[in-house]
Design a protein around this motif. Structure first.
Motif, PDB file in Angstrom:
ATOM      1  N   LYS A  65      15.252  16.199  28.260  1.00  0.00           N
ATOM      2  CA  LYS A  65      15.767  14.774  28.300  1.00  0.00           C
ATOM      3  C   LYS A  65      17.075  15.011  28.390  1.00  0.00           C
ATOM      4  CE  LYS A  65      11.546  13.073  26.114  1.00  0.00           C
ATOM      5  NZ  LYS A  65      10.981  11.759  26.613  1.00  0.00           N
ATOM      6  N   TRP A  66      17.841  14.680  29.246  1.00  0.00           N
ATOM      7  CA  TRP A  66      19.266  14.552  29.569  1.00  0.00           C
ATOM      8  C   TRP A  66      19.841  13.163  29.309  1.00  0.00           C
ATOM      9  CZ3 TRP A  66      21.902  18.968  31.539  1.00  0.00           C
ATOM     10  CH2 TRP A  66      20.955  20.198  31.922  1.00  0.00           C
ATOM     11  N   VAL A 114      11.032  16.265  33.144  1.00  0.00           N
ATOM     12  CA  VAL A 114      12.613  16.119  33.294  1.00  0.00           C
ATOM     13  C   VAL A 114      12.839  14.638  33.319  1.00  0.00           C
ATOM     14  CG1 VAL A 114      14.744  16.863  34.146  1.00  0.00           C
ATOM     15  CG2 VAL A 114      12.783  18.393  34.218  1.00  0.00           C
ATOM     16  N   GLU A 115      13.724  14.230  32.324  1.00  0.00           N
ATOM     17  CA  GLU A 115      13.946  12.685  32.535  1.00  0.00           C
ATOM     18  C   GLU A 115      15.381  12.796  32.104  1.00  0.00           C
ATOM     19  OE1 GLU A 115      10.095  10.305  31.152  1.00  0.00           O
ATOM     20  OE2 GLU A 115      11.420  11.532  29.452  1.00  0.00           O
ATOM     21  N   LYS A 116      16.210  11.677  32.820  1.00  0.00           N
ATOM     22  CA  LYS A 116      17.736  11.609  32.408  1.00  0.00           C
ATOM     23  C   LYS A 116      17.783  10.055  32.122  1.00  0.00           C
ATOM     24  CE  LYS A 116      18.961  11.310  37.300  1.00  0.00           C
ATOM     25  NZ  LYS A 116      19.946  11.367  38.099  1.00  0.00           N
ATOM     26  N   PHE A 117      18.774   9.903  30.997  1.00  0.00           N
ATOM     27  CA  PHE A 117      18.897   8.564  30.468  1.00  0.00           C
ATOM     28  C   PHE A 117      20.448   8.387  30.059  1.00  0.00           C
ATOM     29  CE2 PHE A 117      14.812  10.351  28.864  1.00  0.00           C
ATOM     30  CZ  PHE A 117      13.977   9.159  28.979  1.00  0.00           C
ATOM     31  N   TRP A 118      20.683   6.939  30.196  1.00  0.00           N
ATOM     32  CA  TRP A 118      21.975   6.788  29.325  1.00  0.00           C
ATOM     33  C   TRP A 118      21.525   6.485  27.882  1.00  0.00           C
ATOM     34  CZ3 TRP A 118      21.186   4.134  34.426  1.00  0.00           C
ATOM     35  CH2 TRP A 118      22.542   4.751  35.286  1.00  0.00           C
ATOM     36  N   LYS A 120      23.308   6.328  23.524  1.00  0.00           N
ATOM     37  CA  LYS A 120      24.314   6.201  22.587  1.00  0.00           C
ATOM     38  C   LYS A 120      24.848   7.623  22.230  1.00  0.00           C
ATOM     39  CE  LYS A 120      23.445   1.484  20.737  1.00  0.00           C
ATOM     40  NZ  LYS A 120      22.619   0.643  19.644  1.00  0.00           N
ATOM     41  N   ILE A 121      24.142   8.595  21.950  1.00  0.00           N
ATOM     42  CA  ILE A 121      24.223   9.886  21.665  1.00  0.00           C
ATOM     43  C   ILE A 121      23.914  10.734  22.780  1.00  0.00           C
ATOM     44  CG2 ILE A 121      23.696  11.506  19.776  1.00  0.00           C
ATOM     45  CD1 ILE A 121      22.835   9.441  18.065  1.00  0.00           C
ATOM     46  N   PRO A 122      24.781  11.171  23.578  1.00  0.00           N
ATOM     47  CA  PRO A 122      24.936  12.149  24.518  1.00  0.00           C
ATOM     48  C   PRO A 122      24.289  13.372  24.396  1.00  0.00           C
ATOM     49  CG  PRO A 122      26.992  11.466  24.122  1.00  0.00           C
ATOM     50  CD  PRO A 122      26.514  10.862  23.287  1.00  0.00           C
ATOM     51  N   GLY A 123      23.653  14.160  24.911  1.00  0.00           N
ATOM     52  CA  GLY A 123      23.203  15.241  24.655  1.00  0.00           C
ATOM     53  C   GLY A 123      21.880  15.911  25.551  1.00  0.00           C
ATOM     54  N   ILE A 124      21.258  16.954  25.326  1.00  0.00           N
ATOM     55  CA  ILE A 124      20.310  17.320  25.912  1.00  0.00           C
ATOM     56  C   ILE A 124      19.150  17.707  24.780  1.00  0.00           C
ATOM     57  CG2 ILE A 124      19.514  19.099  27.322  1.00  0.00           C
ATOM     58  CD1 ILE A 124      22.331  19.705  28.365  1.00  0.00           C
ATOM     59  N   TYR A 125      17.960  17.281  25.088  1.00  0.00           N
ATOM     60  CA  TYR A 125      16.740  17.495  23.946  1.00  0.00           C
ATOM     61  C   TYR A 125      15.897  18.549  24.863  1.00  0.00           C
ATOM     62  CZ  TYR A 125      12.105  16.986  22.314  1.00  0.00           C
ATOM     63  OH  TYR A 125      10.874  17.197  21.861  1.00  0.00           O
ATOM     64  N   ILE A 126      15.396  19.657  24.196  1.00  0.00           N
ATOM     65  CA  ILE A 126      14.519  20.497  24.706  1.00  0.00           C
ATOM     66  C   ILE A 126      13.296  20.891  24.152  1.00  0.00           C
ATOM     67  CG2 ILE A 126      14.558  23.019  25.537  1.00  0.00           C
ATOM     68  CD1 ILE A 126      17.561  22.890  26.352  1.00  0.00           C
ATOM     69  N   ARG A 127      12.073  21.062  24.756  1.00  0.00           N
ATOM     70  CA  ARG A 127      11.174  21.359  24.068  1.00  0.00           C
ATOM     71  C   ARG A 127      10.388  22.254  24.787  1.00  0.00           C
ATOM     72  NH1 ARG A 127       6.790  19.638  20.192  1.00  0.00           N
ATOM     73  NH2 ARG A 127       4.748  20.021  21.076  1.00  0.00           N
ATOM     74  N   ILE A 128      10.020  23.387  24.275  1.00  0.00           N
ATOM     75  CA  ILE A 128       9.347  24.599  24.906  1.00  0.00           C
ATOM     76  C   ILE A 128       8.129  24.678  24.415  1.00  0.00           C
ATOM     77  CG2 ILE A 128       9.490  27.071  25.902  1.00  0.00           C
ATOM     78  CD1 ILE A 128      12.647  26.867  25.050  1.00  0.00           C
ATOM     79  N   GLU A 129       6.866  24.573  25.180  1.00  0.00           N
ATOM     80  CA  GLU A 129       5.668  24.971  24.533  1.00  0.00           C
ATOM     81  C   GLU A 129       4.844  26.054  25.319  1.00  0.00           C
ATOM     82  OE1 GLU A 129       2.539  21.719  24.424  1.00  0.00           O
ATOM     83  OE2 GLU A 129       4.568  20.472  24.978  1.00  0.00           O
ATOM     84  N   GLU A 130       4.102  26.842  24.851  1.00  0.00           N
ATOM     85  CA  GLU A 130       3.175  27.915  25.476  1.00  0.00           C
ATOM     86  C   GLU A 130       1.834  26.994  25.675  1.00  0.00           C
ATOM     87  OE1 GLU A 130       3.755  32.254  23.696  1.00  0.00           O
ATOM     88  OE2 GLU A 130       2.735  30.602  22.209  1.00  0.00           O
ATOM     89  N   ILE A 131       1.363  27.007  26.947  1.00  0.00           N
ATOM     90  CA  ILE A 131       0.364  26.142  27.567  1.00  0.00           C
ATOM     91  C   ILE A 131      -0.768  27.046  28.128  1.00  0.00           C
ATOM     92  CG2 ILE A 131       1.440  23.988  28.057  1.00  0.00           C
ATOM     93  CD1 ILE A 131       1.714  24.699  30.930  1.00  0.00           C
TER      94      ILE A 131
END
Length: 131
Positions: A65-66, A114-118, A120-131
């Motif tokens: 999430k950008w 993958v998503e991108k938003f406006w 208040k707190i800018p940054g990059i959220y990352i989640r990696i999971e084995e499937i």
């Protein structure tokens, strides 16, 4: 195994697609402009703090999430529908994650959200999971 984190930062807007080409000795040579080098360095520095103890070696789902700083009349959590394109953002990020040692190869990523938003707190959220 699952890895999940948020990197508070101004997300880079320079993408992997901005590589340049020149001709040297009659042959094309690709190079990274300074802006792209700076974006890569910034991502590597932030990603380096979250590298898992063991590299992923199996099929993965990558959720990113950008979160870009709010501008104009946008609001926190609103989807960002302007450039940069998500596919271009992802290429540089996944290259950096490979170089940092998150996985053996980014070809292991079989599912991407993958998503991108406006935000208040800018940054990059990352989640990696084995499937």
């Amino acid at each position: 195994m699952t890895t999940e984190f948020f990197m508070p930062m101004q997300p880079p807007t320079t993408t992997h697609q901005q590589k340049q080409v020149t001709v040297r000795n009659g042959k094309p040579a690709f190079y990274e402009p300074e802006e792209l080098k700076a974006a890569r360095t910034k991502l590597m520095a932030h990603l380096g703090k979250h590298v898992p103890a063991l590299k992923y070696n199996s099929t993965l789902r990558l959720m990113v999430k950008w979160c870009f700083p709010i501008t104009d009349k946008h609001y926190d959590g609103e989807y960002k529908y302007t450039k940069p394109d998500t596919d271009n953002l992802q290429k540089l990020l996944k290259d950096c994650m490979t170089n940092c040692g998150y996985w053996k190869d980014d070809a292991l990523v079989a599912s991407e959200i993958v998503e991108k938003f406006w935000a208040k707190i800018p940054g990059i959220y990352i989640r990696i999971e084995e499937i």
